[in-house]
Design an enzyme around this catalytic site. Structure first.
Site, PDB file in Angstrom:
ATOM      1  N   ARG A 108      48.676 -54.352   1.272  1.00  0.00           N
ATOM      2  CA  ARG A 108      49.884 -55.166   1.269  1.00  0.00           C
ATOM      3  C   ARG A 108      50.138 -55.486   2.869  1.00  0.00           C
ATOM      4  O   ARG A 108      50.614 -54.378   3.258  1.00  0.00           O
ATOM      5  CB  ARG A 108      50.819 -55.043   0.395  1.00  0.00           C
ATOM      6  N   HIS A 135      48.351 -63.769  -3.335  1.00  0.00           N
ATOM      7  CA  HIS A 135      48.660 -62.725  -4.071  1.00  0.00           C
ATOM      8  C   HIS A 135      47.843 -62.485  -5.412  1.00  0.00           C
ATOM      9  O   HIS A 135      48.279 -62.879  -6.440  1.00  0.00           O
ATOM     10  CB  HIS A 135      50.254 -62.640  -4.397  1.00  0.00           C
ATOM     11  N   GLN A 138      48.717 -60.528  -8.739  1.00  0.00           N
ATOM     12  CA  GLN A 138      49.629 -60.873  -9.444  1.00  0.00           C
ATOM     13  C   GLN A 138      49.356 -62.261 -10.408  1.00  0.00           C
ATOM     14  O   GLN A 138      49.326 -62.286 -11.558  1.00  0.00           O
ATOM     15  CB  GLN A 138      50.821 -61.397  -8.584  1.00  0.00           C
ATOM     16  N   ASP A 230      59.390 -68.402  -8.003  1.00  0.00           N
ATOM     17  CA  ASP A 230      59.363 -67.077  -7.097  1.00  0.00           C
ATOM     18  C   ASP A 230      60.370 -67.214  -6.064  1.00  0.00           C
ATOM     19  O   ASP A 230      61.234 -68.444  -6.186  1.00  0.00           O
ATOM     20  CB  ASP A 230      58.034 -66.989  -6.362  1.00  0.00           C
ATOM     21  N   CYS A 270      57.150 -63.612 -10.830  1.00  0.00           N
ATOM     22  CA  CYS A 270      56.349 -62.247 -10.428  1.00  0.00           C
ATOM     23  C   CYS A 270      57.416 -61.324 -10.291  1.00  0.00           C
ATOM     24  O   CYS A 270      56.988 -60.093 -10.215  1.00  0.00           O
ATOM     25  CB  CYS A 270      55.729 -62.676  -9.263  1.00  0.00           C
ATOM     26  N   ARG A 298      50.614 -56.314 -15.034  1.00  0.00           N
ATOM     27  CA  ARG A 298      49.969 -55.725 -13.750  1.00  0.00           C
ATOM     28  C   ARG A 298      49.307 -54.528 -13.919  1.00  0.00           C
ATOM     29  O   ARG A 298      48.146 -54.426 -13.299  1.00  0.00           O
ATOM     30  CB  ARG A 298      51.149 -55.446 -12.497  1.00  0.00           C
TER      31      ARG A 298
HETATM   32  N1  NVA Z   1      56.646 -64.457  -2.445  1.00  0.00           N
HETATM   33  C1  NVA Z   1      57.043 -63.129  -2.679  1.00  0.00           C
HETATM   34  C2  NVA Z   1      56.313 -62.420  -3.725  1.00  0.00           C
HETATM   35  C3  NVA Z   1      56.747 -60.906  -4.018  1.00  0.00           C
HETATM   36  C4  NVA Z   1      55.905 -60.056  -4.862  1.00  0.00           C
HETATM   37  C5  NVA Z   1      56.825 -62.558  -1.315  1.00  0.00           C
HETATM   38  O1  NVA Z   1      55.797 -62.556  -0.618  1.00  0.00           O
HETATM   39  O2  NVA Z   1      57.968 -61.670  -0.793  1.00  0.00           O
HETATM   40  N1   CP Z   2      55.247 -58.649  -7.956  1.00  0.00           N
HETATM   41  C1   CP Z   2      55.176 -57.876  -6.946  1.00  0.00           C
HETATM   42  O1   CP Z   2      54.235 -57.849  -6.317  1.00  0.00           O
HETATM   43  O2   CP Z   2      56.049 -56.851  -6.946  1.00  0.00           O
HETATM   44  P1   CP Z   2      56.242 -55.769  -5.952  1.00  0.00           P
HETATM   45  O3   CP Z   2      56.773 -56.603  -4.561  1.00  0.00           O
HETATM   46  O4   CP Z   2      57.437 -54.890  -6.469  1.00  0.00           O
HETATM   47  O5   CP Z   2      54.930 -54.972  -5.649  1.00  0.00           O
END
Ligand code: NVA
Ligand code: CP
Length: 310
Positions: A108, A135, A138, A230, A270, A298
Site C-alpha cells: 500500500r 484499489h 477492494q 467514498d 469501502c 475482503r
Molecule cells: N479513497 C480512499 C480509500 C481508502 C480505503 C483513500 O485512498 O484514502
Molecule cells: N477499505 C480499505 O482498504 O480499508 P483500510 O484502509 O482500513 O485497509
C-alpha cells in the site's frame, strides 16, 4: 477451464482478463462457503506474504494477515517507515531482496508507479493494496459482494457518487470487466483520471458494459442497483479536505439520494466512512447498506487471490 494465475501480479484490474476476474470471484465463493461450513483449506503451508504499508490500514492489513493464516501460510507486516526504503534503498533493490525471502508481496503506497516498479523487479507476485490511483482488491471484493446480493453482475447499474478517486477508478475497471454499467457522478473538476476512463471504456466495449462520467447525482442514481461512495479527501490529501468538501457536499449520499435511487439500490462504501460527510448515519446504518458484508468479503476475495497467485 481454470486459468493458471500462478506467479501473476495484481497491480490493476485492467491487466486481468475477464476470465481471471470471474475465476477470482468463483474461488472466493467456494472459499467462503467452505469456511462457513467449518472447512479448513491450507494450500499455502510454508509460504510467506510480506505486507509493505506506507499508509494506515485497518481492513487491508487485517484481512490479508488473517487470509494468509487461514490458508496455512504467514504474513509479515512491514512498516515502510522502518525499512531501508525510508533511507533511500531503491524499490528495485528492495524487490530483488524481498523476492529471496518471500513468496508474495502486498504493498500500500502513494505513487502507483512505485507498485509498477516493484512488480517489475520482483520475481514473486506483487499485489496492490491501494495506491493514489487504484484499489483493485477492494473493487474485486465489491464485485463479489454485489454478485452475492444481486445474483449477477452483467447489466447491473453501479453509480459511484463523489470524488473521482482511486476507488472510483478501480470500480470503473472492475465493473467494465464484469459487463456492468458504471456511472461516476462527480463535481466538475473532480472527474476520474482520463487514462483510467479510457481503459475502462475499452474494457466495457468488450463485455457489453459501459462507463459514463456525469455531474448530476440525483439523475445518475435513478434505477441504480448499487450506489457507492467514498471519502472526500483520500489518504495523503488531508490538507485539501476543506476545499474538496466545499465542492463535494452536494454529492453526499443521504436518504433523499437513496430515495431517488429506489428501494432496489444497495448502498456500498469501502470504509473507513466519514459519517456526516460523504454519507449520513441514516444511510450507512439503514436497510439498503451492505457495508459490513462488504468489509467481510475482503477476507474471502483476498484468500482467493492469494491461493491463485502464490
Ligand atoms: N479513497 C480512499 C480509500 C481508502 C480505503 C483513500 O485512498 O484514502
Ligand atoms: N477499505 C480499505 O482498504 O480499508 P483500510 O484502509 O482500513 O485497509
Amino acid at each position: 477451464m481454470a486459468v493458471d494465475m500462478r506467479g501473476k501480479d495484481l497491480v490493476s484490474i485492467h491487466d486481468l482478463s475477464r476470465e481471471e476476474v470471474m475465476q477470482i470471484l468463483e474461488t472466493a465463493r467456494w472459499l467462503k462457503m467452505h469456511q462457513k461450513a467449518g472447512g479448513v483449506f491450507t494450500p499455502l503451508v510454508g509460504k510467506t506474504l510480506g505486507m509493505i504499508f506506507h499508509k494506515p490500514s485497518t481492513r487491508t492489513r487485517l484481512s490479508f494477515q488473517v487470509a494468509m493464516y487461514q490458508l496455512g501460510g504467514q504474513a509479515i507486516f512491514l512498516s515502510a517507515q522502518d525499512m531501508q526504503l525510508k533511507r533511500g534503498e531503491s524499490i528495485a533493490d528492495t524487490a530483488r531482496v524481498l523476492s529471496r525471502y518471500l513468496d508474495g508481496i502486498m504493498i500500500r503506497t502513494f505513487a502507483h508507479a512505485d507498485v509498477v516498479e516493484l512488480a517489475r523487479y520482483a520475481t514473486i507476485p506483487v499485489i496492490n493494496g491501494l495506491t493514489d490511483l487504484l484499489h483493485p482488491c477492494q473493487a474485486l471484493s465489491d464485485l463479489f459482494t454485489i454478485s452475492e446480493k444481486k445474483g449477477r453482475l452483467e447489466g447491473l447499474r453501479l453509480v459511484y457518487v463523489g470524488d473521482g478517486n482511486n476507488m472510483a477508478h478501480s470500480l470503473m475497471l472492475g465493473g467494465a470487466k464484469a459487463g456492468m454499467h458504471v456511472v461516476v457522478a462527480t463535481p466538475p473538476g473532480f472527474e476520474p483520471n482520463d487514462d483510467v476512463v479510457r481503459w475502462a471504456q475499452e474494457d466495457a466495449a468488450l463485455t457489453g458494459g459501459s462507463v459514463d462520467i456525469v455531474h448530476d447525482p440525483m439523475a445518475a442514481v435513478r434505477g441504480a442497483d448499487v450506489v457507492y461512495t467514498d471519502v472526500w479527501a483520500s489518504m495523503g490529501e488531508e490538507a485539501e479536505h476543506d476545499r474538496k468538501a466545499a465542492s463535494l457536499r452536494p454529492y453526499q449520499v443521504n436518504q433523499a439520494l437513496m430515495n431517488a435511487a429506489g428501494p432496489q439500490a444497495l448502498f456500498m462504501h469501502c470504509l473507513p466512512a466519514h459519517r456526516g460527510e460523504e454519507v449520513t448515519d441514516e444511510v450507512i446504518d439503514g436497510p439498503q447498506s451492505v457495508v459490513w458484508d462488504q468489509a467481510e468479503n475482503r477476507l474471502h476475495v483476498q484468500k482467493a487471490i492469494l491461493a491463485l497467485v502464490m
